[in-house]
Design a protein around this motif. Structure first.
Motif, PDB file in Angstrom:
ATOM      1  N   GLU A 178       0.807  -1.058  -0.059  1.00  0.00           N
ATOM      2  CA  GLU A 178       0.037  -0.137  -0.111  1.00  0.00           C
ATOM      3  C   GLU A 178       0.828   1.274  -0.108  1.00  0.00           C
ATOM      4  O   GLU A 178       0.493   2.235  -0.430  1.00  0.00           O
ATOM      5  N   ARG A 208       2.127   1.509  -3.152  1.00  0.00           N
ATOM      6  CA  ARG A 208       1.245   1.915  -4.402  1.00  0.00           C
ATOM      7  C   ARG A 208       1.141   3.628  -4.269  1.00  0.00           C
ATOM      8  O   ARG A 208       1.051   4.137  -5.324  1.00  0.00           O
ATOM      9  N   ARG A 209       1.072   4.030  -3.021  1.00  0.00           N
ATOM     10  CA  ARG A 209       0.780   5.471  -2.766  1.00  0.00           C
ATOM     11  C   ARG A 209       1.799   6.399  -3.269  1.00  0.00           C
ATOM     12  O   ARG A 209       1.888   7.275  -3.823  1.00  0.00           O
ATOM     13  N   GLN A 210       3.087   5.721  -3.136  1.00  0.00           N
ATOM     14  CA  GLN A 210       4.514   6.350  -3.454  1.00  0.00           C
ATOM     15  C   GLN A 210       4.320   6.489  -5.061  1.00  0.00           C
ATOM     16  O   GLN A 210       4.719   7.405  -5.661  1.00  0.00           O
ATOM     17  N   SER A 211       3.930   5.302  -5.553  1.00  0.00           N
ATOM     18  CA  SER A 211       3.682   5.292  -6.995  1.00  0.00           C
ATOM     19  C   SER A 211       2.901   6.165  -7.549  1.00  0.00           C
ATOM     20  O   SER A 211       3.339   6.844  -8.543  1.00  0.00           O
ATOM     21  N   GLU A 212       1.900   6.200  -6.991  1.00  0.00           N
ATOM     22  CA  GLU A 212       0.810   7.205  -7.475  1.00  0.00           C
ATOM     23  C   GLU A 212       1.183   8.751  -7.278  1.00  0.00           C
ATOM     24  O   GLU A 212       0.794   9.502  -7.995  1.00  0.00           O
ATOM     25  N   THR A 213       1.738   9.117  -6.297  1.00  0.00           N
ATOM     26  CA  THR A 213       2.240  10.625  -5.854  1.00  0.00           C
ATOM     27  C   THR A 213       3.508  10.549  -6.932  1.00  0.00           C
ATOM     28  O   THR A 213       3.611  11.612  -7.545  1.00  0.00           O
ATOM     29  N   SER A 214       4.124   9.743  -7.234  1.00  0.00           N
ATOM     30  CA  SER A 214       5.447   9.842  -8.207  1.00  0.00           C
ATOM     31  C   SER A 214       4.834  10.019  -9.736  1.00  0.00           C
ATOM     32  O   SER A 214       4.878  10.854 -10.524  1.00  0.00           O
ATOM     33  N   SER A 215       3.793   9.345 -10.058  1.00  0.00           N
ATOM     34  CA  SER A 215       3.167   9.161 -11.318  1.00  0.00           C
ATOM     35  C   SER A 215       2.325  10.779 -11.462  1.00  0.00           C
ATOM     36  O   SER A 215       2.408  11.271 -12.561  1.00  0.00           O
ATOM     37  N   LYS A 216       1.706  10.954 -10.471  1.00  0.00           N
ATOM     38  CA  LYS A 216       1.069  12.574 -10.537  1.00  0.00           C
ATOM     39  C   LYS A 216       2.352  13.566 -10.566  1.00  0.00           C
ATOM     40  O   LYS A 216       2.133  14.540 -11.657  1.00  0.00           O
ATOM     41  N   ASN A 217       3.223  13.252 -10.093  1.00  0.00           N
ATOM     42  CA  ASN A 217       4.714  14.395 -10.442  1.00  0.00           C
ATOM     43  C   ASN A 217       4.880  14.150 -11.475  1.00  0.00           C
ATOM     44  O   ASN A 217       5.455  15.160 -12.159  1.00  0.00           O
TER      45      ASN A 217
END
Length: 159
Positions: free
Chosen positions: A124, A127-136
């Motif tokens: 989890e 995943r959050r880190q990945s979402e944050t990175s993909s938003k960035n």
């Protein structure tokens, strides 16, 4: 010696007469009670007693046979009970071993569940880190796109 033998025989002949009388009296004295007891022994009450005694002996023998059979059955059942008790002891030992193994497996299961929870939490977080990175990355990409569009617009020839 022959004279003394003759005297002995003569005196002996005189004694049997007295002896015979004495024996006759004794025999008569004994014969009367003997006849009395013989009559009583053959009486109906005595014969009934004899039949009852015979019947009791037969019943006693029958009861002894039944007792012997019951004792044999008892010994068989005691042997069966001993076998059953031994089986119960064996099964209890096996049950204790199975319970110990079950408790050990429960402990291992708790450890594995905790590891699974930790792994899910890590997934989890990633995943959050990945979402944050993909938003960035998306905002970086849109920023880059804006720069490219702006550059093209500014560098475009004016009519």
């Amino acid at each position: 010696m022959v004279d003394s033998l003759e005297e002995f025989i003569l005196t002996r002949r005189k004694l049997p007469l007295w002896l015979a009388l004495l024996l006759l009296l004794v025999a008569a004295g004994l014969l009367a009670p003997l006849i009395y007891f013989a009559v009583r022994a053959n009486s109906e009450a005595c014969l009934d007693g004899l039949r009852a005694q015979t019947e009791c002996q037969g019943l006693n023998q029958h009861l002894q046979r039944q007792l012997h059979q019951a004792q044999e059955v008892l010994h068989e059942k005691e042997a069966e009970a001993a076998t059953c008790n031994q089986t119960v002891l064996t099964l209890r030992g096996s049950l204790k071993k199975e319970q110990a193994q079950g408790a050990e497996l429960q402990g291992e299961l708790k450890i594995l569940n905790q590891k699974l929870k930790d792994a899910l939490a890590e997934v989890e977080r990633l995943r959050r880190q990945s979402e944050t990175s993909s938003k960035n990355n998306a905002s970086s990409c849109s920023g880059f796109l804006f720069v490219v569009v702006a550059f093209l617009v500014l560098n475009a020839p004016l009519p």
